[in-house]
Design a protein around this motif. Structure first.
Motif, PDB file in Angstrom:
ATOM      1  N   UNK A 143      44.510 -33.217  71.380  1.00 28.02           N
ATOM      2  CA  UNK A 143      44.097 -32.612  70.164  1.00 28.02           C
ATOM      3  C   UNK A 143      42.957 -33.456  69.659  1.00 28.02           C
ATOM      4  N   UNK A 144      43.272 -34.792  69.388  1.00 33.44           N
ATOM      5  CA  UNK A 144      42.264 -35.511  68.755  1.00 33.44           C
ATOM      6  C   UNK A 144      41.108 -35.737  69.494  1.00 33.44           C
ATOM      7  N   UNK A 145      41.053 -35.923  70.714  1.00 34.52           N
ATOM      8  CA  UNK A 145      39.964 -36.001  71.544  1.00 34.52           C
ATOM      9  C   UNK A 145      39.219 -34.571  71.343  1.00 34.52           C
ATOM     10  N   UNK A 146      39.902 -33.586  71.545  1.00 31.34           N
ATOM     11  CA  UNK A 146      39.075 -32.336  71.665  1.00 31.34           C
ATOM     12  C   UNK A 146      38.423 -32.234  70.342  1.00 31.34           C
ATOM     13  N   UNK A 147      38.999 -32.389  69.240  1.00 37.22           N
ATOM     14  CA  UNK A 147      38.436 -32.271  67.814  1.00 37.22           C
ATOM     15  C   UNK A 147      37.307 -33.312  67.742  1.00 37.22           C
ATOM     16  N   UNK A 148      37.294 -34.367  68.205  1.00 39.02           N
ATOM     17  CA  UNK A 148      36.073 -35.196  68.160  1.00 39.02           C
ATOM     18  C   UNK A 148      34.890 -34.859  68.952  1.00 39.02           C
ATOM     19  N   UNK A 149      35.387 -34.392  70.045  1.00 40.41           N
ATOM     20  CA  UNK A 149      34.259 -33.817  70.826  1.00 40.41           C
ATOM     21  C   UNK A 149      33.546 -32.897  70.162  1.00 40.41           C
ATOM     22  N   UNK A 150      34.393 -31.732  69.558  1.00 41.96           N
ATOM     23  CA  UNK A 150      33.603 -30.843  68.853  1.00 41.96           C
ATOM     24  C   UNK A 150      32.846 -31.064  67.745  1.00 41.96           C
ATOM     25  N   UNK A 151      33.297 -32.234  66.946  1.00 42.17           N
ATOM     26  CA  UNK A 151      32.523 -32.772  65.879  1.00 42.17           C
ATOM     27  C   UNK A 151      31.301 -33.550  66.390  1.00 42.17           C
ATOM     28  N   UNK A 152      31.180 -33.769  67.771  1.00 42.37           N
ATOM     29  CA  UNK A 152      29.887 -34.444  68.066  1.00 42.37           C
ATOM     30  C   UNK A 152      28.996 -33.333  68.511  1.00 42.37           C
ATOM     31  N   UNK A 153      29.472 -32.242  68.624  1.00 43.47           N
ATOM     32  CA  UNK A 153      28.431 -31.365  69.156  1.00 43.47           C
ATOM     33  C   UNK A 153      27.316 -30.689  68.156  1.00 43.47           C
ATOM     34  N   UNK A 154      27.743 -30.726  66.718  1.00 39.28           N
ATOM     35  CA  UNK A 154      26.542 -30.275  65.987  1.00 39.28           C
ATOM     36  C   UNK A 154      25.676 -31.348  65.838  1.00 39.28           C
ATOM     37  N   UNK A 155      26.240 -32.777  65.769  1.00 41.11           N
ATOM     38  CA  UNK A 155      25.466 -34.077  65.557  1.00 41.11           C
ATOM     39  C   UNK A 155      24.387 -34.048  66.959  1.00 41.11           C
ATOM     40  N   UNK A 156      25.021 -33.741  68.074  1.00 45.12           N
ATOM     41  CA  UNK A 156      23.988 -33.841  69.147  1.00 45.12           C
ATOM     42  C   UNK A 156      23.027 -32.754  68.991  1.00 45.12           C
ATOM     43  N   UNK A 157      23.309 -31.740  68.729  1.00 47.89           N
ATOM     44  CA  UNK A 157      22.580 -30.577  68.521  1.00 47.89           C
ATOM     45  C   UNK A 157      21.212 -30.806  67.667  1.00 47.89           C
ATOM     46  N   UNK A 158      21.594 -31.289  66.345  1.00 48.16           N
ATOM     47  CA  UNK A 158      20.925 -31.653  65.290  1.00 48.16           C
ATOM     48  C   UNK A 158      19.747 -32.775  65.758  1.00 48.16           C
ATOM     49  N   UNK A 159      20.063 -33.709  66.579  1.00 49.41           N
ATOM     50  CA  UNK A 159      19.350 -34.757  66.857  1.00 49.41           C
ATOM     51  C   UNK A 159      18.380 -34.036  68.190  1.00 49.41           C
ATOM     52  N   UNK A 160      18.930 -33.368  68.902  1.00 42.21           N
ATOM     53  CA  UNK A 160      17.803 -32.650  69.752  1.00 42.21           C
ATOM     54  C   UNK A 160      17.134 -31.651  69.189  1.00 42.21           C
ATOM     55  N   UNK A 161      17.355 -30.975  68.152  1.00 41.70           N
ATOM     56  CA  UNK A 161      16.657 -30.183  67.454  1.00 41.70           C
ATOM     57  C   UNK A 161      15.360 -31.013  66.792  1.00 41.70           C
ATOM     58  N   UNK A 162      15.657 -32.166  66.018  1.00 40.84           N
ATOM     59  CA  UNK A 162      14.700 -32.984  65.629  1.00 40.84           C
ATOM     60  C   UNK A 162      13.637 -33.594  66.597  1.00 40.84           C
ATOM     61  N   UNK A 163      14.176 -33.883  67.863  1.00 39.02           N
ATOM     62  CA  UNK A 163      13.338 -34.371  69.081  1.00 39.02           C
ATOM     63  C   UNK A 163      12.323 -33.162  69.427  1.00 39.02           C
ATOM     64  N   UNK A 164      12.914 -31.941  69.808  1.00 38.66           N
ATOM     65  CA  UNK A 164      12.109 -30.996  70.181  1.00 38.66           C
ATOM     66  C   UNK A 164      10.983 -30.511  68.993  1.00 38.66           C
ATOM     67  N   UNK A 165      11.285 -30.572  67.812  1.00 39.65           N
ATOM     68  CA  UNK A 165      10.255 -30.248  66.698  1.00 39.65           C
ATOM     69  C   UNK A 165       9.568 -31.380  66.289  1.00 39.65           C
TER      70      UNK A 165
END
Length: 529
Positions: A438-460
């Motif tokens: 459960x802890x691993x799954x929660x940490x992975x889910x929390x990384x998703x918005x962080x990764x998506x935000x970095x990707x958005x900044x890169x594309x724009x």
């Protein structure tokens, strides 16, 4: 030209039958010996060991050139080595036990070769000097080249040093650790004899450490014995290999007797049922002394037993028949015996025939004896690690034992294990593992918005950083610009992403995954992909 003269390559030698010239002794010479033999034949004696050997072999095969000689004014042919008689190698030194050759390839084991070579030397009566001299005859390929190089670098090398150099050069990397791992995984096979297993395990111990103590070897062997054998052996004194082997031989005798007893018992029962004669109760009312459910067999030996087997022993523990005759103790004018009714009064109590005393079956099977008492220093005695035989104070001792904290812990351990085996609750490890997942799954889910935000900044093509890139991301807008990355995460948390909002508020300050270092690692991951 006279009949007794032959000419080859502009070199004149006496007429000789070169097919009868032996050359095997050349490979047994060290560098000093080669120089001596070459000088004796007026041959050039400078160069590597390989060059010197080839030059001498060419001479003996009449393939020499003028450039091999110092002078060619007076040539004499010598087919035999200096100061060595033919009997030296044909009589007492000719090996009648011949080791295999070693090439130094990956498929060859240098440890096995040296072990076999030393055994051959012992049988053939070779000294250490002989072993150094003869080993070249049993080397080939890269191993022989390595030996020649050693002779070039070290004159008159001793056997002990040569053996060390061979091991150092051709032993696989971390071989000792590999053998240690093999020993840890080694278990006695179902169809493997105990003697064969012990010999192989002992050999592995010796290969790990030639000076390994007897006690450590015995411990390593005991780990891999079959459980039904180790149960009997574990209660005996096994201070060295001789005692261990004697105990195992004794166990084999007991096992054979038990098998014979079990085979005869049905026949005896059939005969007894049809017979009208009276048989004394001592002969047919008790189970064999070597019943595998005798609680005494498991004292100080339950660490390697699976929980299923412990529960099976608990449920089927050996119980004497009502007419069983217990040993008698003489106390002054009184004679005392163990009372079978005590087994009904105290449901945790069991009697061991092989130990001739009482035990607590829960404490024997389910108690961690290394964690008893304050500081884990409480010593255990009767009913746990030793048979209880003081019948004078039996009832008092049994009542006190029922109230001990370690006894209650053992009973609780047994109840938990039984509940787990009956699928009434999950194993503690499973529970911990589920929480970890459960802890691993929660940490992975929390990384998703962080990764998506970095990707958005890169594309724009937005810059990520501002004047303040460290610390927790606050709900309010900071006085100083903290960069597009942190601003976008704040905006996302304030407008619907409750999971991210909770994470940013509650996560540890050293595990937020928003630092510039993490940002760069995520960007590098994008680049690689």
């Amino acid at each position: 030209m006279p009949n007794n003269i032959t000419k080859l390559n502009n070199l004149i030698f006496p007429e000789i039958n070169f097919s009868e010239i032996k050359t095997s002794w050349v490979h047994k010479l060290n560098k000093d010996g080669l120089i001596l033999e070459l000088s004796r034949r007026n041959l050039i004696s400078t160069g590597t060991v390989v060059e010197l050997k080839n030059r001498l072999l060419n001479y003996l095969k009449r393939e020499s050139l003028e450039s091999d000689f110092l002078t060619i004014n007076s040539l004499k042919f010598y087919g035999n080595p200096i100061n060595i008689k033919e009997a030296d190698m044909t009589d007492n030194k000719r090996p009648y036990f011949k080791p295999n050759k070693f090439s130094g390839s990956i498929s060859d084991n240098v440890d096995s070769f040296l072990k076999q070579y030393n055994r051959a030397a012992l049988i053939n009566g070779w000294s250490d000097n002989d072993k150094t001299l003869y080993i070249a005859a049993f080397l080939e390929g890269s191993a022989l080249t390595f030996f020649d190089n050693i002779q070039d670098n070290i004159a008159n090398i001793k056997w002990i040093d040569l053996e060390k150099n061979l091991r150092k050069e051709f032993e696989p990397i971390a071989q000792t650790e590999m053998i240690r791992l093999i020993l840890e995984k080694r278990k006695q096979l179902e169809d493997e004899s105990t003697v064969s297993y012990i010999n192989e395990a002992e050999s592995l111990c010796r290969r790990i450490d030639k000076n390994m103590s007897q006690e450590e070897i015995v411990r390593n062997i005991m780990k891999g014995l079959k459980p039904n054998i180790a149960r009997y052996i574990g209660i005996m004194n096994n201070n060295n290999l001789n005692e261990l082997k004697e105990n195992i031989n004794h166990n084999c005798e007991i096992s054979n007797t038990a098998a014979l007893s079990e085979a005869i018992e049905p026949i005896s029962s059939a005969l007894d049922s049809s017979s009208t004669s009276n048989i004394s109760p001592q002969k047919d009312l008790s189970k064999p002394i070597n019943s595998k459910y005798d609680i005494g067999l498991y004292v100080n030996y339950v660490g390697s037993l699976p929980n299923e087997e412990k529960v099976s022993i608990l449920n089927n523990v050996w119980t004497p028949d009502p007419n069983f005759i217990f040993p008698t103790q003489n106390h002054a004018k009184f004679k005392r015996q163990f009372q079978i009714k005590w087994l009904n009064t105290f449901n945790w109590l069991a009697y061991s025939k092989c130990k001739e005393g009482a035990f607590c079956k829960y404490c024997v099977l389910f108690l961690n004896q290394n964690q008893v008492g304050k500081g884990s220093h409480e010593s255990l005695g009767g009913l746990v690690t030793k048979p209880y035989t003081n019948l004078k104070k039996a009832l008092e001792t049994f009542r006190c034992h029922s109230s001990y904290s370690y006894h209650r812990t053992a009973v609780l351990n047994a109840d938990n294990i039984i509940a787990i085996l009956n699928n009434k609750q999950d194993n503690v490890l499973v529970q911990l593992n589920n929480q970890l997942k459960e802890d691993i799954l929660q940490n992975r889910n929390m990384l998703k918005p962080i990764i998506q935000t970095i990707r958005l900044c890169g594309r724009q093509q937005f810059g990520l950083r501002g004047h303040q890139d460290s610390g927790r991301i606050s709900k309010k807008e900071p006085i100083q610009n903290d960069g597009n990355f942190r601003c976008l995460l704040r905006h996302r948390a304030q407008h619907g992403d409750n999971a991210l909002k909770k994470y940013l508020e509650t996560c540890s300050s050293n595990a937020m995954y928003t630092s510039p270092i993490i940002q760069n690692e995520i960007i590098n991951t994008f680049t690689v992909r």
